[in-house]
Design a protein around this motif. Structure first.
Motif, PDB file in Angstrom:
ATOM      1  N   ALA A  31      38.682  55.094  33.797  1.00 19.54           N
ATOM      2  CA  ALA A  31      37.561  56.008  34.013  1.00 19.54           C
ATOM      3  C   ALA A  31      37.905  57.416  33.558  1.00 19.54           C
ATOM      4  N   GLY A  32      39.144  57.846  33.823  1.00 19.41           N
ATOM      5  CA  GLY A  32      39.551  59.177  33.394  1.00 19.41           C
ATOM      6  C   GLY A  32      39.545  59.308  31.891  1.00 19.41           C
ATOM      7  N   GLU A  33      39.980  58.259  31.205  1.00 22.25           N
ATOM      8  CA  GLU A  33      39.966  58.284  29.739  1.00 22.25           C
ATOM      9  C   GLU A  33      38.544  58.245  29.212  1.00 22.25           C
ATOM     10  N   ASP A  34      37.654  57.509  29.901  1.00 21.31           N
ATOM     11  CA  ASP A  34      36.276  57.369  29.446  1.00 21.31           C
ATOM     12  C   ASP A  34      35.541  58.703  29.456  1.00 21.31           C
ATOM     13  N   GLN A  35      35.938  59.605  30.350  1.00 22.12           N
ATOM     14  CA  GLN A  35      35.263  60.898  30.437  1.00 22.12           C
ATOM     15  C   GLN A  35      35.501  61.752  29.200  1.00 22.12           C
ATOM     16  N   THR A  36      36.549  61.471  28.451  1.00 24.84           N
ATOM     17  CA  THR A  36      36.877  62.277  27.270  1.00 24.84           C
ATOM     18  C   THR A  36      36.272  61.694  25.999  1.00 24.84           C
ATOM     19  N   ARG A  37      35.585  60.569  26.102  1.00 27.01           N
ATOM     20  CA  ARG A  37      35.036  59.916  24.924  1.00 27.01           C
ATOM     21  C   ARG A  37      33.522  60.137  24.840  1.00 27.01           C
ATOM     22  N   PRO A  38      32.982  60.238  23.632  1.00 30.30           N
ATOM     23  CA  PRO A  38      31.528  60.334  23.498  1.00 30.30           C
ATOM     24  C   PRO A  38      30.869  59.026  23.922  1.00 30.30           C
ATOM     25  N   LEU A  95      26.283  45.013  47.674  1.00 31.58           N
ATOM     26  CA  LEU A  95      26.093  45.943  46.557  1.00 31.58           C
ATOM     27  C   LEU A  95      26.403  47.389  46.928  1.00 31.58           C
ATOM     28  N   SER A  96      26.206  47.745  48.183  1.00 26.24           N
ATOM     29  CA  SER A  96      26.277  49.145  48.588  1.00 26.24           C
ATOM     30  C   SER A  96      27.618  49.818  48.298  1.00 26.24           C
ATOM     31  N   PRO A  97      28.776  49.181  48.538  1.00 28.29           N
ATOM     32  CA  PRO A  97      30.040  49.854  48.208  1.00 28.29           C
ATOM     33  C   PRO A  97      30.149  50.227  46.731  1.00 28.29           C
ATOM     34  N   HIS A  98      29.550  49.441  45.875  1.00 27.47           N
ATOM     35  CA  HIS A  98      29.612  49.721  44.443  1.00 27.47           C
ATOM     36  C   HIS A  98      28.659  50.867  44.076  1.00 27.47           C
ATOM     37  N   VAL A  99      27.553  50.979  44.799  1.00 29.52           N
ATOM     38  CA  VAL A  99      26.681  52.142  44.609  1.00 29.52           C
ATOM     39  C   VAL A  99      27.424  53.409  45.024  1.00 29.52           C
ATOM     40  N   GLU A 100      28.156  53.337  46.123  1.00 32.41           N
ATOM     41  CA  GLU A 100      28.901  54.505  46.591  1.00 32.41           C
ATOM     42  C   GLU A 100      29.944  54.942  45.576  1.00 32.41           C
ATOM     43  N   ASN A 101      30.667  53.987  44.998  1.00 30.55           N
ATOM     44  CA  ASN A 101      31.676  54.351  44.014  1.00 30.55           C
ATOM     45  C   ASN A 101      31.043  54.921  42.754  1.00 30.55           C
ATOM     46  N   LEU A 102      29.845  54.444  42.436  1.00 35.88           N
ATOM     47  CA  LEU A 102      29.155  54.906  41.240  1.00 35.88           C
ATOM     48  C   LEU A 102      28.733  56.367  41.354  1.00 35.88           C
ATOM     49  N   VAL A 103      28.564  56.861  42.581  1.00 36.83           N
ATOM     50  CA  VAL A 103      28.177  58.267  42.781  1.00 36.83           C
ATOM     51  C   VAL A 103      29.168  59.188  42.083  1.00 36.83           C
ATOM     52  N   ARG A 104      30.473  58.851  42.114  1.00 34.71           N
ATOM     53  CA  ARG A 104      31.497  59.719  41.513  1.00 34.71           C
ATOM     54  C   ARG A 104      31.418  59.760  39.995  1.00 34.71           C
ATOM     55  N   HIS A 105      30.794  58.751  39.395  1.00 34.51           N
ATOM     56  CA  HIS A 105      30.733  58.678  37.940  1.00 34.51           C
ATOM     57  C   HIS A 105      29.363  59.040  37.380  1.00 34.51           C
ATOM     58  N   HIS A 106      28.374  59.184  38.267  1.00 33.77           N
ATOM     59  CA  HIS A 106      26.993  59.400  37.815  1.00 33.77           C
ATOM     60  C   HIS A 106      26.732  60.885  37.629  1.00 33.77           C
ATOM     61  N   SER A 107      26.329  61.263  36.438  1.00 30.58           N
ATOM     62  CA  SER A 107      26.064  62.674  36.151  1.00 30.58           C
ATOM     63  C   SER A 107      24.673  63.064  36.638  1.00 30.58           C
ATOM     64  N   ILE A 108      24.562  64.306  37.066  1.00 33.12           N
ATOM     65  CA  ILE A 108      23.296  64.841  37.582  1.00 33.12           C
ATOM     66  C   ILE A 108      22.709  65.770  36.528  1.00 33.12           C
ATOM     67  N   GLY A 109      21.426  65.624  36.248  1.00 32.09           N
ATOM     68  CA  GLY A 109      20.757  66.476  35.267  1.00 32.09           C
ATOM     69  C   GLY A 109      20.116  65.639  34.184  1.00 32.09           C
ATOM     70  N   GLY A 110      19.438  66.316  33.267  1.00 31.36           N
ATOM     71  CA  GLY A 110      18.769  65.615  32.189  1.00 31.36           C
ATOM     72  C   GLY A 110      17.427  65.082  32.630  1.00 31.36           C
ATOM     73  N   GLU A 111      16.969  64.066  31.926  1.00 32.33           N
ATOM     74  CA  GLU A 111      15.661  63.490  32.216  1.00 32.33           C
ATOM     75  C   GLU A 111      15.734  62.542  33.417  1.00 32.33           C
ATOM     76  N   PRO A 112      14.620  62.459  34.198  1.00 28.60           N
ATOM     77  CA  PRO A 112      14.601  61.495  35.303  1.00 28.60           C
ATOM     78  C   PRO A 112      14.758  60.073  34.765  1.00 28.60           C
ATOM     79  N   TRP A 113      15.433  59.242  35.516  1.00 24.96           N
ATOM     80  CA  TRP A 113      15.663  57.861  35.108  1.00 24.96           C
ATOM     81  C   TRP A 113      15.271  56.953  36.251  1.00 24.96           C
ATOM     82  N   GLU A 114      14.578  55.867  35.924  1.00 21.73           N
ATOM     83  CA  GLU A 114      14.058  54.980  36.965  1.00 21.73           C
ATOM     84  C   GLU A 114      15.162  54.398  37.832  1.00 21.73           C
TER      85      GLU A 114
END
Length: 822
Positions: free
Chosen positions: A482-489, A526-545
Motif C-alpha cells: 500500500a505504501g508503494e502504491d501511493q507513489t504510483r500514478p 464486510l464491515s472490518p474491510h470497510v474500516e480498513n478502506l477508510v485509511r486508503h480512501h481519498s476525500i475530495g473530487g466528484e461525488p461517487w455512488e
C-alpha cells in the motif's frame, strides 16, 4: 627484386616478337617459309632458356626467404588478433578458459622469426586454423588441450582429503522461536535414510527466516558432513554456476579441461558417487529449475528453501515456516536491540505486533534501535508516522536486498512478469483488513477466472493465505504494498483503493437482498474491510455512488453496538459529503445527524448536543419544519437531552416531533416508533410510570407486528417495558420478561452487544430488588467487566453498572468495597 626481373624479361620477349613479325612481312612468301623454320628453332631454344631461368629464380627466392631478417606478425590493442595464415584455435578475454599454442603448417621457423602480441588480450600467430575470438566471455569450443595422462580423473576417483564448505556467512547470533523447526529438520535428515536424498523444502513468506534456518542447520551439523555446499538457486543459470564452482573446488583440472556444462555434469557425478554431503539450494524460484538435479542424486542430503508453495517432486517433504509467536518475536527485538529492561516490554510487544511477528522485520527493528540508540517507544512512533521509511531502513553492514521493502519489491516484479493482474489484485487486497477477506467480493462476474489465477499465483509465493471462502494477507505485506502504491500514478481502470471500494460497495448493496438476519451477518463480515478502506480512501473530487457505503456502515455499526467503529465511518462519510456536496446538502446534513447519534451512543453528550442542535437548525432552514429529516433531528436532540438529565425539555421535543411524525409518516413508521419508545423512557424517568407503561405497551404491540418478535428494536422495547414493571414493583413479571429478552439478545446480537449487556444489568437490578444479592453481584461484575472492555471506563452505561454494583455491595454489608466503586 624478383618482380623487376620478371618485368624486364617480359619486355625483351615482346620486342623480339615484334621484330620477327616485321622481318617476315618484308620477306617474300618463299623466303618467309624458310625464315619460319629458323625462327621455330630459335623460339624453342628461347623457351628452354626461360624455363631454366624460372627455376633458378624460385630457388634463389626460397634461399632469400630463409636468410631474411625475419617474418614479423604483430597484434596490438585490446583484444586484437594478428595472423599470417590459420591453423589452430585461439581465444582471449575474460571468458577465455585456455590460451592455445599456435601451430605453423609445414615449415620450421628460424629463431629470428618474430610473432608478437602486444596489448590487452591480443593474439599473434603465423598459422591459425579454426575459430579465433577475443573479448569478455569469449566462447571457444574448438580447442587444443594438452594435459598429462591421468591429470583429469573421473568423479568417483576423486576423494576429499578434508572437510570442504563454501558457507561463508555464519548463523545469526540471535536465533529464537525456531527450536521445534530445527529439531524437525534434524529428524528428517537423519536415521536409516542417510543413503536416500531427503529433499527438505522450507517454504514461507519472504523474510520469515527460511535461509537462516538452513544456516543454523548447516552450522549445527558441520561435523556430520564432509562436504557442505551452498548454492543460491534463483535460476537454472545460478544452479549450473554453483555446480561448476563445486567441480573446480573438488578437482582443479576440470577448469582447463572442461566446459562449464561439462564441469557441472562432473560435479553431479561426484555427488552421485559419494556420501556424507549436504547440498543447500537456497531461494529456489521454480521446482522445474532443480527437478532434474533432485532426480539424479541418491546418496546425500538436499535442503531447499523457497517461498513457492507449489507441488514438488516425490520424496520431497515440505516444512512450512510461519511467523514467530508473540514471546519469541518480543525476545528477538529485545536481544538484537539490546533493550531488555522491563519498562521497554510494552513498546517492544507493540512493535512486534505492528510488524506481524515477521523475523526479518523484527531484526531490522532491533538493529535500528541498537544503532540509533533510541528507545522502543521512539521507534514505535517512527514506525507509525513513517512506515515506508522504516521498512526500507538498512542496518549498518546489511544487504540492501534484505530489507523488507526491497525483498517484496523483487517478489512483485517477478509476479508482475508472469501475471500483471496478480499484482493489481494484491494492491486491492492491501486496502482491506488483513484477515478473512471474502473471496466472492473480489472482481466482477467477468473477472472471476483472472481472480482465481491471480490468487493461485500469489498463494504459491506465500503472499496470501487461502481457504475455500477467504483470503488473508500478512499485514506487513499490505503495509509495504500500500505504501508503494501511493507513489504510483493510478492505472487504467482506477486506483487500487477505488477498485477495492467498488467491489466492497457492490457486496454491501447485495446484502440488503438477503433476509434480515443473513444480511446482518454478511455486513458483520464486510464491515472490518470497510474500516480498513477508510485509511486508503481519498476525500475530495466528484461525488461517487460507492461513497454511500460509509454512511450505511456507520448505521450498521451503531445498531451492532460498535460505537467506535461507527464513529470512524460517520466521521469519514461527513468529510466526504462536505468536500463533494457542500455544508448544507441534505446528504451532508444526514451524515451530520448520524454522527450526532453516534456521539450520543458513545456518551460524548456535550459534543452530541452541539452537533444535533446545528443539524436541526440547518434542517429547518433547508428542508422545512415537517420534513422527515428535520423530525428525526429533533428526536436525536431529545435523546441527548434525556441522557443529560434534562427530562422536561426532552419530553417537549419528543412530543412535538411525535405529533408531526404520526401525521406525516404514519403510526407504524420506524421513526414514529422510535419516538414513542424514547418518550416512554422519559416518562419513566419523570416517575410517571402508568403513562410510561401504556406508551411502551402500545409501541411494543406495533413493533412486534411490523418488525417481528426478535428484531433488535422489538427486544429493546420489551426490555424497556420490563424496567417499567420493575419500578412499579412487579418484580416477578419484570424478571420473567428480562430473562426472555436477554436470551433472545444473546442469540441475535451476541454476548457483548451493548443492548445485551444493558439487559443483563437490568436483570441484576431486579435480582437485587428481590433480595437475591449474591446473584445480583455476580451478574453486575460480569456486565461491568465487559462494558469496561467494550464501551470504556467513562461510558454512561459503565458508570450506571458501577453504581448498581455499589448498591448491591452496601446491602451485602461491604461498604468499603462499595465506596471504592463509587
Amino acid at each position: 627484386m624478383r618482380r623487376g626481373w620478371r618485368t624486364a624479361g617480359g619486355t625483351v620477349a615482346g620486342l623480339a616478337l615484334v621484330a620477327l613479325g616485321v622481318l617476315l612481312f618484308r620477306a617474300g612468301l618463299d623466303d618467309a617459309d624458310k625464315w619460319a623454320s629458323v625462327i621455330g628453332v630459335f623460339v624453342g631454344l628461347l623457351g628452354l632458356g626461360l624455363s631454366w631461368y624460372g627455376v633458378v629464380l624460385s630457388r634463389r627466392a626460397l634461399r632469400s626467404d630463409r636468410q631474411a631478417t625475419g617474418v614479423r606478425v604483430t597484434a596490438s590493442g585490446p583484444r586484437s588478433i594478428g595472423a599470417r595464415t590459420a591453423a589452430a584455435s585461439v581465444s582471449t578475454g575474460d571468458g577465455a578458459r585456455h590460451h592455445v599454442a599456435a601451430e605453423h603448417g609445414g615449415h620450421d621457423l628460424p629463431g629470428r622469426t618474430e610473432i608478437e602480441a602486444s596489448g590487452d588480450r591480443a593474439v599473434a600467430a603465423e598459422h591459425i586454423s579454426g575459430v579465433v575470438t577475443t573479448g569478455d566471455r569469449s566462447p571457444v569450443d574448438n580447442r587444443t588441450i594438452r594435459l598429462e595422462p591421468g591429470t583429469l580423473r573421473a568423479p568417483g576417483e576423486v576423494d576429499l582429503p578434508a572437510k570442504l564448505t563454501n558457507v561463508s556467512d555464519g548463523p545469526a547470533a540471535v536465533f529464537v522461536g525456531r527450536e521445534s523447526a530445527l529439531t524437525l529438520l534434524d529428524h528428517e535428515l537423519s536415521g536409516d535414510r542417510a543413503r536416500v536424498v531427503i529433499g527438505q523444502v522450507i517454504h514461507g513468506l519472504g523474510g520469515v527466516g527460511k535461509t537462516e534456518l538452513a544456516r543454523q542447520y548447516a552450522a549445527a551439523n558441520r561435523e556430520r558432513y564432509r562436504l557442505t555446499w551452498w548454492i543460491t538457486a534463483e535460476s537454472p543459470e545460478r544452479v549450473q554456476a554453483g555446480l561448476t564452482e563445486l567441480a573446480e573446488r573438488l578437482h582443479p583440472p576440470t577448469v582447463p579441461a572442461l566446459t562449464r556444462d561439462q564441469a557441472a555434469d562432473w560435479a553431479r557425478g561426484w555427488l552421485q558417487a559419494h556420501e556424507d554431503w549436504l547440498l543447500v539450494l537456497d531461494n529456489v524460484e521454480d521446482p522445474a529449475h532443480v527437478r532434474d538435479l533432485l532426480g539424479q542424486l541418491h546418496t546425500g542430503h538436499i535442503l531447499v528453501t523457497t517461498r513457492r508453495l507449489v507441488r514438488w517432486p516425490g520424496g520431497v517433504r515440505p516444512l512450512p515456516l510461519e511467523v514467530l509467536d508473540k514471546v519469541a518475536a518480543t525476545e528477538l527485538i529485545a536481544a538484537v536491540g539490546e533493550r531488555d529492561r522491563p519498562g521497554d516490554r510494552p513498546a517492544i510487544e507493540a512493535i512486534a505486533a505492528e510488524l506481524g511477528h515477521l523475523p526479518l522485520a523484527l531484526e531490522q527493528a532491533g538493529a535500528y534501535i541498537r544503532e540509533s540508540r533510541i528507545s522502543p517507544d521512539g521507534y514505535l512512533s517512527l514506525l507509525t508516522a513513517r512506515p515506508a521509511h522504516m521498512y526500507a531502513a538498512l542496518p549498518e553492514g546489511g544487504e540492501a536486498e534484505r530489507t523488507i521493502a526491497r525483498l517484496w519489491r523483487v517478489h512483485l516484479d517477478t509476479i508482475g512478469e508472469r501475471d500483471p493482474y496478480a499484482v493489481r489484485l494484491l494492491r486491492v487486497l492491501a486496502c482491506y483488513a488483513p484477515d478473512d477477506i471474502p473471496r466472492d467480493v473480489l472482481g466482477g462476474d467477468d473477472d472471476k477466472p483472472m481472480v482465481l489465477d491471480a490468487l493461485r499465483l500469489l498463494h504459491s509465493y506465500s503472499l496470501v493465505t487461502l481457504t475455500e471462502d477467504t483470503v488473508s494477507v500478512h499485514r506487513l505485506v499490505q503495509a509495504v504494498v500500500a505504501g508503494e502504491d501511493q507513489t504510483r500514478p493510478a492505472p487504467k481502470g482506477g486506483s487500487a483503493p477505488d477498485l477495492a471500494l467498488a467491489w466492497l460497495a457492490g457486496a454491501w448493496t447485495a446484502s440488503a437482498r438477503l433476509s434480515p438476519s443473513d444480511g446482518r451477518l454478511r455486513r458483520r463480515v464486510l464491515s472490518p474491510h470497510v474500516e480498513n478502506l477508510v485509511r486508503h480512501h481519498s476525500i475530495g473530487g466528484e461525488p461517487w455512488e460507492h461513497d454511500q457505503i460509509f454512511r450505511e456502515a456507520a448505521r450498521h455499526e451503531r445498531d451492532e453496538g460498535n460505537y467506535r467503529r461507527a464513529h470512524t465511518f460517520a466521521s469519514h462519510a461527513l468529510a466526504i459529503d462536505r468536500a463533494t456536496l457542500g455544508e448544507e446538502h441534505p446528504y451532508t446534513l444526514g451524515s451530520r445527524g448520524n454522527l450526532a447519534a453516534v456521539l450520543t451512543s458513545l456518551g460524548w453528550l456535550e459534543e452530541a448536543e452541539t452537533e444535533s442542535r446545528a443539524v436541526l437548525e440547518a434542517h429547518r432552514r433547508v428542508l422545512g419544519e415537517e420534513h422527515p429529516h428535520t423530525l428525526k433531528s429533533r428526536g436525536i436532540l431529545a435523546t441527548v437531552l434525556r441522557r443529560l438529565g434534562r427530562l422536561e425539555k426532552a419530553e417537549a421535543e419528543h412530543r412535538a416531533a411525535l405529533e408531526v411524525q404520526r401525521r406525516v409518516l404514519g403510526e407504524e413508521h420506524p421513526d414514529t416508533l422510535d419516538s414513542r419508545s424514547s418518550l416512554a423512557i422519559v416518562l419513566r424517568g419523570l416517575g410517571r410510570l402508568e403513562e410510561a407503561e401504556a406508551e411502551q405497551r402500545a409501541e411494543l404491540e406495533i413493533c412486534r407486528r411490523v418488525r417481528g418478535e426478535e428484531h433488535p428494536d422489538t427486544l429493546k422495547s420489551r426490555g424497556n417495558l420490563a424496567n417499567v414493571l420493575c419500578e412499579r414493583g412487579r418484580l416477578e413479571e419484570s424478571e420473567a420478561e428480562n430473562r426472555v429478552v436477554l436470551e433472545a439478545q444473546r442469540r441475535v446480537l451476541g454476548e457483548e452487544h451493548p443492548d445485551t449487556l444493558a439487559a443483563r444489568g437490568n436483570l441484576a437490578t431486579v435480582l437485587c430488588e428481590r433480595g437475591r444479592l449474591e446473584e445480583a453481584e455476580a451478574e453486575n461484575r460480569v456486565v461491568l467487566e465487559a462494558q469496561r472492555r467494550v464501551l470504556g471506563e467513562e461510558h454512561p452505561d459503565t458508570l450506571i453498572t458501577r453504581g448498581n454494583l455499589a448498591i448491591v455491595l452496601r446491602r451485602l454489608g461491604r461498604p468499603e468495597e462499595a465506596e471504592a466503586l463509587s
